[in-house]
Design an enzyme around this catalytic site. Structure first.
Site, PDB file in Angstrom:
ATOM      1  N   LYS A  99       0.815  -1.211   0.000  1.00 28.04           N
ATOM      2  CA  LYS A  99       0.000   0.000   0.000  1.00 28.04           C
ATOM      3  C   LYS A  99       0.852   1.266   0.000  1.00 28.04           C
ATOM      4  O   LYS A  99       0.350   2.346  -0.321  1.00 28.04           O
ATOM      5  CB  LYS A  99      -0.968   0.013   1.183  1.00 28.04           C
ATOM      6  N   ARG A 175       0.312   9.766  14.326  1.00 25.65           N
ATOM      7  CA  ARG A 175       1.334   8.984  13.635  1.00 25.65           C
ATOM      8  C   ARG A 175       2.099   8.191  14.679  1.00 25.65           C
ATOM      9  O   ARG A 175       1.866   8.319  15.868  1.00 25.65           O
ATOM     10  CB  ARG A 175       2.289   9.895  12.853  1.00 25.65           C
TER      11      ARG A 175
END
Length: 333
Positions: A99, A175
């Site tokens: 991905k 993140r």
């Protein structure tokens, strides 16, 4: 995991004995997840080639930057350093999360294998063992459940699903590695975080998920759950050896998903979800494009026995005709 042991496959006539061949150098990111999945690939490569495999840790820009992926141009930030090392000859092969790969084929490199795909779905890690529906039902418009994710795709679909269900949700951009993300829940800072089920499973931590999210609620990123093994096009012998690790149904599925992404001219951090599955002798492809706030989404599907890339481009054309281009906040540079 350095110095993976080969399987003792006898060398072909006229070749050097296996023990005299230098080890194959496999480039990988330094994160725990990358090391875990690269270690799995190293064992498979050693078995396929009869050679030792050494992991070479490489730091990518995506690993060192603390900015949101959309801000640093998410496409390719986790793979460029690995590809540079391949082209420079300092490593022999590299493992990527598929991905993360840009859809444009790189000059001088070949996608030698796409192994059998892991579960492509997203997973929720939430407080008190709650499912997504339970978590949102406990909130209200003034105090909605706070769910962390760094993915515009997940944000778009989560907001759209909550709105359609008459529920409220607040998404928080985060993140970091798996420990960091789950730590937000353990500390009480967030009610839940969404991660890839495949990553949790490869780390042996899928049991920490309180729900694996159904694809009717959230379609994964194109290629999610699949790995990519790249090597130099100048080494066709290695490419041929690695090809035995390729899983044809997985490659067909991710080819359709990535063809759709490329035709949409969307980056890997764009709010685009897609999943292809094999049904009988046909490939079924579903895709969604939406605004990050979930206010507008376009979702379509198709089936057919066309070539996977044609199937992906065809569905992308329909999405664009329905206005998908105006919904994407991240367009390919």
């Amino acid at each position: 995991m350095t110095g993976q042991t080969g399987t003792g496959v006898p060398p072909s006539s006229g070749s050097l004995p296996t023990e005299e061949l230098p080890p194959l150098r496999l480039g990988t990111r330094r994160s725990a997840l990358a090391m875990a999945q690269s270690g799995m690939v190293a064992e498979a490569v050693a078995a396929a080639t009869g050679r030792r495999v050494e992991l070479v840790e490489i730091t990518t820009y995506g690993d060192t930057s603390r900015e949101a992926l959309a801000q640093i141009g998410g496409t390719g930030v986790f793979v460029s350093a690995l590809r540079d090392a391949l082209l420079a000859g300092t490593i022999d092969l590299a493992v990527h999360s598929l991905k993360d790969l840009p859809t444009a084929a790189p000059e001088g490199l070949v996608l030698a294998a796409v192994p059998l795909r892991e579960d492509p779905r997203d997973a929720l890690v939430a407080r008190d063992g709650l499912t997504l529906a339970e978590l949102l039902e406990k909130g209200d418009p003034l105090h909605p459940a706070r769910i962390g994710t760094g993915s515009p795709r997940r944000m778009a679909q989560l907001h759209a699903w909550a709105s359609a269900s008459g529920l409220a949700v607040e998404t928080v951009a985060i993140r970091g590695n798996v420990d960091t993300r789950i730590g937000y829940v353990r500390s009480g800072e967030l009610d839940g975080v969404i991660l890839a089920a495949a990553g949790l499973n490869r780390l042996g931590r899928l049991a920490e998920a309180t729900e694996v999210i159904d694809t009717d609620v959230m379609l994964p990123a194109p290629g999610q759950g699949a790995l990519a093994i790249e090597c130099s096009a100048a080494n066709p012998e290695l490419a041929a050896a690695l090809a035995v690790l390729d899983d044809a149904p997985t490659r067909a599925a991710v080819t359709a998903e990535r063809a759709l992404l490329a035709a949409l001219e969307a980056g890997c951090s764009a709010p685009v979800g897609a999943l292809a599955t094999t049904q009988a002798d046909e490939l079924a492809l579903r895709a969604v494009v939406g605004t990050v706030d979930g206010a507008t989404v376009v979702q379509m599907s198709t089936t057919g026995d066309d070539a996977p890339d044609e199937l992906g481009r065809g569905l992308a054309a329909r999405l664009l005709a329905a206005g998908a281009a105006g919904l994407m906040g991240e367009r390919a540079k």
